[in-house]
Design a protein around this motif. Structure first.
Motif, PDB file in Angstrom:
ATOM      1  N   ASP A 112       0.827  -1.200   0.000  1.00 42.81           N
ATOM      2  CA  ASP A 112       0.000   0.000   0.000  1.00 42.81           C
ATOM      3  C   ASP A 112       0.863   1.252   0.000  1.00 42.81           C
ATOM      4  OD1 ASP A 112      -2.059  -1.792   0.167  1.00 42.81           O
ATOM      5  OD2 ASP A 112      -2.953  -0.967   1.986  1.00 42.81           O
ATOM      6  N   LEU A 113       1.944   1.245   0.782  1.00 42.82           N
ATOM      7  CA  LEU A 113       2.832   2.400   0.848  1.00 42.82           C
ATOM      8  C   LEU A 113       3.513   2.639  -0.498  1.00 42.82           C
ATOM      9  CD1 LEU A 113       4.389   1.717   4.363  1.00 42.82           C
ATOM     10  CD2 LEU A 113       2.871   3.623   3.754  1.00 42.82           C
ATOM     11  N   ARG A 114       3.906   1.577  -1.178  1.00 41.88           N
ATOM     12  CA  ARG A 114       4.537   1.745  -2.496  1.00 41.88           C
ATOM     13  C   ARG A 114       3.538   2.236  -3.526  1.00 41.88           C
ATOM     14  NH1 ARG A 114       7.194  -3.180  -1.092  1.00 41.88           N
ATOM     15  NH2 ARG A 114       5.648  -4.355  -2.284  1.00 41.88           N
ATOM     16  N   ARG A 115       2.297   1.735  -3.446  1.00 42.47           N
ATOM     17  CA  ARG A 115       1.271   2.094  -4.426  1.00 42.47           C
ATOM     18  C   ARG A 115       0.706   3.487  -4.162  1.00 42.47           C
ATOM     19  NH1 ARG A 115      -1.919  -2.630  -4.513  1.00 42.47           N
ATOM     20  NH2 ARG A 115      -2.526  -1.973  -2.436  1.00 42.47           N
ATOM     21  N   GLY A 116       0.721   3.921  -2.914  1.00 36.21           N
ATOM     22  CA  GLY A 116       0.185   5.231  -2.572  1.00 36.21           C
ATOM     23  C   GLY A 116      -1.295   5.241  -2.290  1.00 36.21           C
ATOM     24  N   LEU A 117      -1.919   4.088  -2.220  1.00 35.41           N
ATOM     25  CA  LEU A 117      -3.331   3.974  -1.849  1.00 35.41           C
ATOM     26  C   LEU A 117      -3.590   2.596  -1.283  1.00 35.41           C
ATOM     27  CD1 LEU A 117      -5.775   3.464  -4.823  1.00 35.41           C
ATOM     28  CD2 LEU A 117      -3.341   3.310  -5.141  1.00 35.41           C
ATOM     29  N   THR A 118      -4.662   2.474  -0.538  1.00 35.67           N
ATOM     30  CA  THR A 118      -4.981   1.196   0.089  1.00 35.67           C
ATOM     31  C   THR A 118      -5.392   0.171  -0.963  1.00 35.67           C
ATOM     32  OG1 THR A 118      -7.204   2.107   0.502  1.00 35.67           O
ATOM     33  CG2 THR A 118      -5.643   2.102   2.340  1.00 35.67           C
ATOM     34  N   SER A 119      -5.228  -1.095  -0.612  1.00 36.90           N
ATOM     35  CA  SER A 119      -5.611  -2.189  -1.505  1.00 36.90           C
ATOM     36  C   SER A 119      -7.097  -2.118  -1.813  1.00 36.90           C
ATOM     37  CB  SER A 119      -5.289  -3.535  -0.847  1.00 36.90           C
ATOM     38  OG  SER A 119      -6.098  -3.716   0.313  1.00 36.90           O
ATOM     39  N   LEU A 120      -7.499  -2.828  -2.849  1.00 35.81           N
ATOM     40  CA  LEU A 120      -8.900  -2.802  -3.253  1.00 35.81           C
ATOM     41  C   LEU A 120      -9.807  -3.318  -2.138  1.00 35.81           C
ATOM     42  CD1 LEU A 120     -10.761  -2.055  -5.556  1.00 35.81           C
ATOM     43  CD2 LEU A 120     -10.432  -4.347  -6.517  1.00 35.81           C
ATOM     44  N   GLU A 121      -9.427  -4.429  -1.494  1.00 33.43           N
ATOM     45  CA  GLU A 121     -10.279  -4.970  -0.432  1.00 33.43           C
ATOM     46  C   GLU A 121     -10.314  -4.037   0.781  1.00 33.43           C
ATOM     47  OE1 GLU A 121      -6.428  -7.514  -0.250  1.00 33.43           O
ATOM     48  OE2 GLU A 121      -7.645  -6.458  -1.745  1.00 33.43           O
ATOM     49  N   ARG A 122      -9.166  -3.439   1.107  1.00 34.37           N
ATOM     50  CA  ARG A 122      -9.140  -2.509   2.230  1.00 34.37           C
ATOM     51  C   ARG A 122      -9.969  -1.258   1.912  1.00 34.37           C
ATOM     52  NH1 ARG A 122      -7.351  -2.262   7.744  1.00 34.37           N
ATOM     53  NH2 ARG A 122      -8.232  -0.240   8.290  1.00 34.37           N
ATOM     54  N   THR A 123      -9.932  -0.823   0.672  1.00 34.81           N
ATOM     55  CA  THR A 123     -10.708   0.343   0.264  1.00 34.81           C
ATOM     56  C   THR A 123     -12.198   0.092   0.433  1.00 34.81           C
ATOM     57  OG1 THR A 123      -9.007   1.062  -1.312  1.00 34.81           O
ATOM     58  CG2 THR A 123     -11.246   1.869  -1.674  1.00 34.81           C
ATOM     59  N   VAL A 124     -12.671  -1.073   0.007  1.00 32.38           N
ATOM     60  CA  VAL A 124     -14.094  -1.400   0.146  1.00 32.38           C
ATOM     61  C   VAL A 124     -14.478  -1.458   1.623  1.00 32.38           C
ATOM     62  CG1 VAL A 124     -15.894  -3.118  -0.301  1.00 32.38           C
ATOM     63  CG2 VAL A 124     -14.163  -2.633  -2.051  1.00 32.38           C
ATOM     64  N   VAL A 125     -13.649  -2.109   2.426  1.00 26.73           N
ATOM     65  CA  VAL A 125     -13.931  -2.219   3.858  1.00 26.73           C
ATOM     66  C   VAL A 125     -13.946  -0.842   4.522  1.00 26.73           C
ATOM     67  CG1 VAL A 125     -12.977  -3.022   6.049  1.00 26.73           C
ATOM     68  CG2 VAL A 125     -13.107  -4.586   4.109  1.00 26.73           C
ATOM     69  N   ALA A 158     -12.915  -7.929   5.817  1.00 25.60           N
ATOM     70  CA  ALA A 158     -13.920  -7.399   6.741  1.00 25.60           C
ATOM     71  C   ALA A 158     -13.820  -8.072   8.100  1.00 25.60           C
ATOM     72  CB  ALA A 158     -15.320  -7.584   6.157  1.00 25.60           C
ATOM     73  N   ALA A 159     -13.554  -9.366   8.102  1.00 29.63           N
ATOM     74  CA  ALA A 159     -13.454 -10.096   9.372  1.00 29.63           C
ATOM     75  C   ALA A 159     -12.229  -9.678  10.165  1.00 29.63           C
ATOM     76  CB  ALA A 159     -13.402 -11.600   9.100  1.00 29.63           C
ATOM     77  N   GLY A 160     -11.239  -9.117   9.478  1.00 27.97           N
ATOM     78  CA  GLY A 160      -9.994  -8.763  10.145  1.00 27.97           C
ATOM     79  C   GLY A 160      -9.979  -7.398  10.795  1.00 27.97           C
ATOM     80  N   ILE A 161     -11.059  -6.635  10.665  1.00 27.88           N
ATOM     81  CA  ILE A 161     -11.072  -5.304  11.266  1.00 27.88           C
ATOM     82  C   ILE A 161     -11.857  -5.332  12.574  1.00 27.88           C
ATOM     83  CG2 ILE A 161     -10.942  -4.225   9.000  1.00 27.88           C
ATOM     84  CD1 ILE A 161     -13.898  -3.395   9.379  1.00 27.88           C
ATOM     85  N   CYS A 162     -11.712  -4.285  13.354  1.00 24.20           N
ATOM     86  CA  CYS A 162     -12.476  -4.152  14.583  1.00 24.20           C
ATOM     87  C   CYS A 162     -12.841  -2.690  14.763  1.00 24.20           C
ATOM     88  CB  CYS A 162     -11.692  -4.676  15.787  1.00 24.20           C
ATOM     89  SG  CYS A 162     -10.117  -3.835  16.036  1.00 24.20           S
ATOM     90  N   GLY A 163     -13.752  -2.430  15.677  1.00 23.44           N
ATOM     91  CA  GLY A 163     -14.120  -1.052  15.952  1.00 23.44           C
ATOM     92  C   GLY A 163     -15.272  -0.555  15.105  1.00 23.44           C
ATOM     93  N   ARG A 164     -15.350   0.766  14.971  1.00 20.57           N
ATOM     94  CA  ARG A 164     -16.475   1.414  14.296  1.00 20.57           C
ATOM     95  C   ARG A 164     -16.613   0.930  12.854  1.00 20.57           C
ATOM     96  NH1 ARG A 164     -17.363   6.282  11.319  1.00 20.57           N
ATOM     97  NH2 ARG A 164     -15.109   6.639  11.252  1.00 20.57           N
ATOM     98  N   GLY A 165     -17.843   0.594  12.476  1.00 17.68           N
ATOM     99  CA  GLY A 165     -18.134   0.219  11.101  1.00 17.68           C
ATOM    100  C   GLY A 165     -17.928  -1.243  10.771  1.00 17.68           C
TER     101      GLY A 165
END
Length: 290
Positions: A112-125, A158-165
């Motif tokens: 993500d740091l090399r690309r300059g944006l979050t991955s597609l799955e992270r972006t959707v989440v 999605a299963a790997g996140i926690c907190g709001r949303g």
């Protein structure tokens, strides 16, 4: 000696003063800024003038585009563009002083740091964490339709996140469908899902006396077709005539066709759901559990 622009290009379009000072003179840098060859993004950080405003903002903070700003970069559909870029920084990194932005912090993978944006799955989440269910579903549907993401990858993210949303992200990951044909169709489907109406499928092919007809959302058992009508739907008289014939073919094949406009779907969702429920009841389907 290399120009400042050439040095920036080699460094990915952005560099700190220390990086530039190692290869060019202070006077050359000042001259390049004055001539517009280089843009000062924030104190001690310089970028190429052809960088987009969002990308420049992310670089100014040494972060990556994320959330709805990353969705734009991935060319995913949004109801409205963000007023300020969303930028995510690595955990524990202090924010620099920079342009207006919505800042977030998380553990960012090197890709993500090399690309300059979050991955597609992270972006959707991330979009699901800040957008209503319907708008987030439209983002997820389009991501799957791109062929660059699978539902399994999205569910794992999605299963790997926690907190709001998190609850909304899990709901979106469970409901995404690559067959969805448009932003409005995804929003319409989201209204049905939220109301407990599950048996409408995207892009159903119906055999009619004239030909095969594709409907935006189809309930095979009840033979009900839902059409999500955008503003620029008919285009010209030929397309209008073809649409009328398609509608007549569906009706003659025994299908009930309901057509909903953008304004109705976005601004009168209760009426849309009530109309679909009434149509299901008319066809003898009083509860639509899959």
């Amino acid at each position: 000696m290399q120009s400042v622009a050439e040095v920036l290009a080699q460094l990915g379009g952005c560099a700190t003063y220390a990086q530039l000072a190692a290869v060019i003179s202070r006077r050359a840098l000042a001259r390049a800024v004055q001539n517009g060859e280089v843009v000062r993004l924030t104190r001690g950080v310089y970028g190429h003038p052809q960088l987009s405003a969002d990308r420049s903002t992310a670089l100014a903070y040494a972060g990556v585009l994320s959330h709805t700003s990353a969705a734009l970069a991935w060319r995913l559909p949004l109801r409205v563009s963000p007023r300020k870029p969303h930028v995510t920084l690595p955990t524990h990194r202090k924010a620099r002083v920079g342009p207006p932005a919505v800042l977030h912090w998380t553990d960012l993978p090197a890709t993500d740091l090399r690309r300059g944006l979050t991955s597609l799955e992270r972006t959707v989440v991330d979009c699901a964490r800040i957008l209503p269910f319907g708008q987030a579903l439209a983002v997820g549907d389009a991501a799957l339709a791109s062929g660059k993401l699978t539902s399994e990858e999205l569910q794992a993210a999605a299963a790997g996140i926690c907190g709001r949303g998190r609850a909304n992200a899990l709901a979106v990951a469970a409901a995404v469908d690559a067959r969805s044909g448009s932003f409005l169709e995804s929003i319409l489907r989201s209204l049905l899902l939220a109301a407990g109406i599950y048996d409408f499928e995207p892009q159903v092919l119906v055999t009619t006396p004239g030909r095969l007809a594709r409907v935006d959302l189809g309930h095979r058992r009840a033979q009900i077709a839902l059409e999500a009508e955008g503003y620029a739907y008919h285009g010209d008289s030929v397309k209008f005539a073809a649409d009328c014939r398609r509608y007549d073919d569906l009706v003659s094949a025994g299908w009930l066709v309901l057509r909903f406009t953008y304004r109705q779907v976005l601004h009168d969702p209760d009426w849309v759901v009530a109309t679909v429920r009434a149509a299901l009841a008319q066809r003898g389907v009083h509860k639509d559990w899959s």
